[in-house]
Scaffold this active site. Structure first.
Site, short mmCIF file in Angstrom:
data_model
loop_
_atom_site.label_atom_id
_atom_site.label_comp_id
_atom_site.label_asym_id
_atom_site.label_seq_id
_atom_site.Cartn_x
_atom_site.Cartn_y
_atom_site.Cartn_z
N ASP A 183 0.87 -1.19 0.00
CA ASP A 183 0.00 0.00 0.00
C ASP A 183 0.90 1.23 0.00
O ASP A 183 1.87 1.32 0.77
CB ASP A 183 -0.90 -0.01 1.24
CG ASP A 183 -2.03 1.00 1.13
OD1 ASP A 183 -3.19 0.59 1.20
OD2 ASP A 183 -1.75 2.21 0.96
N ILE A 184 0.60 2.17 -0.88
CA ILE A 184 1.45 3.35 -1.06
C ILE A 184 1.32 4.34 0.11
O ILE A 184 2.15 5.22 0.29
CB ILE A 184 1.11 4.04 -2.41
CG1 ILE A 184 2.28 4.88 -2.92
CG2 ILE A 184 -0.16 4.84 -2.33
CD1 ILE A 184 3.47 4.09 -3.34
N HIS A 236 -10.06 -5.57 -2.65
CA HIS A 236 -8.71 -5.73 -2.09
C HIS A 236 -8.79 -5.99 -0.60
O HIS A 236 -9.68 -5.50 0.09
CB HIS A 236 -7.82 -4.51 -2.37
CG HIS A 236 -8.43 -3.20 -1.98
ND1 HIS A 236 -9.40 -2.57 -2.71
CD2 HIS A 236 -8.17 -2.39 -0.92
CE1 HIS A 236 -9.73 -1.44 -2.13
NE2 HIS A 236 -9.02 -1.30 -1.03
N HIS A 277 -6.58 -5.61 2.87
CA HIS A 277 -5.42 -4.98 3.52
C HIS A 277 -4.81 -5.98 4.50
O HIS A 277 -5.53 -6.54 5.34
CB HIS A 277 -5.85 -3.76 4.33
CG HIS A 277 -6.39 -2.61 3.54
ND1 HIS A 277 -5.62 -1.52 3.19
CD2 HIS A 277 -7.63 -2.37 3.04
CE1 HIS A 277 -6.37 -0.65 2.52
NE2 HIS A 277 -7.58 -1.13 2.42
#
Ligand code: AMP
Length: 132
Positions: free
Chosen positions: A29-30, A93, A95
């Site tokens: 994750d950015i 998605h 996490h």
């Protein structure tokens, strides 16, 4: 229209890749809650996790399990927390977030600032630990 995650999967947008197989893709994750915060996405562009076919959902969890093991092997933590939000990017998605206490999985927390080198370094370490 392709989502940002489909563009990542196609290699049209860069990412810090962790692993992929024929159906799923994992990358950092950015804007991470913690170092090693990883996203697991299906290559099939489905906007909401509970719209996935049962078999695909089950396979995605098993893929996520393998990725979580690799994160855990490289990031000191109590657990790998798992969350599904999906309010920002309409492409399913999961996490995976290294956590030590319940509050570490609060998405309202300040995000962790990492340099490009730090992203690259942790992605490479996790990637090399992945056993699919
Ligand atoms: P949500 O849809 O609410 O689960 O949030 C989407 C997540 O995707 C956020 O944590 C973002 O930081 C992350 N994200 C968005 N764009 C990118 C990108 N280009 N590369 C990696 N992570 C991203």
């Amino acid at each position: 229209m392709d989502t940002i995650f489909t563009k990542i999967i196609k290699g049209e947008i860069p990412c810090y890749k962790i692993a992929e197989n024929d159906k799923f893709f994992a990358f950092l994750d950015i804007n991470p809650l913690a170092k090693g915060h990883t996203l697991v996405v299906p290559k099939l562009q489905v906007d909401y996790i509970f719209k996935l076919e049962d078999e695909m959902l089950a396979e995605m969890m098993v893929f996520a399990k393998r990725i979580a093991a690799a994160i855990e092997a490289n990031v000191p933590c109590e657990r790998i927390g798992i969350a599904v939000i999906g309010l920002e990017v309409p492409h399913t998605h999961i996490h995976l977030v290294p956590i030590n206490k319940v509050g570490d999985l609060n998405f309202a927390n300040p995000k962790c600032k990492l340099s490009e080198e730090e992203f690259k370094e942790i992605a490479a370490k996790i990637a090399q630990s992945v056993k699919l």
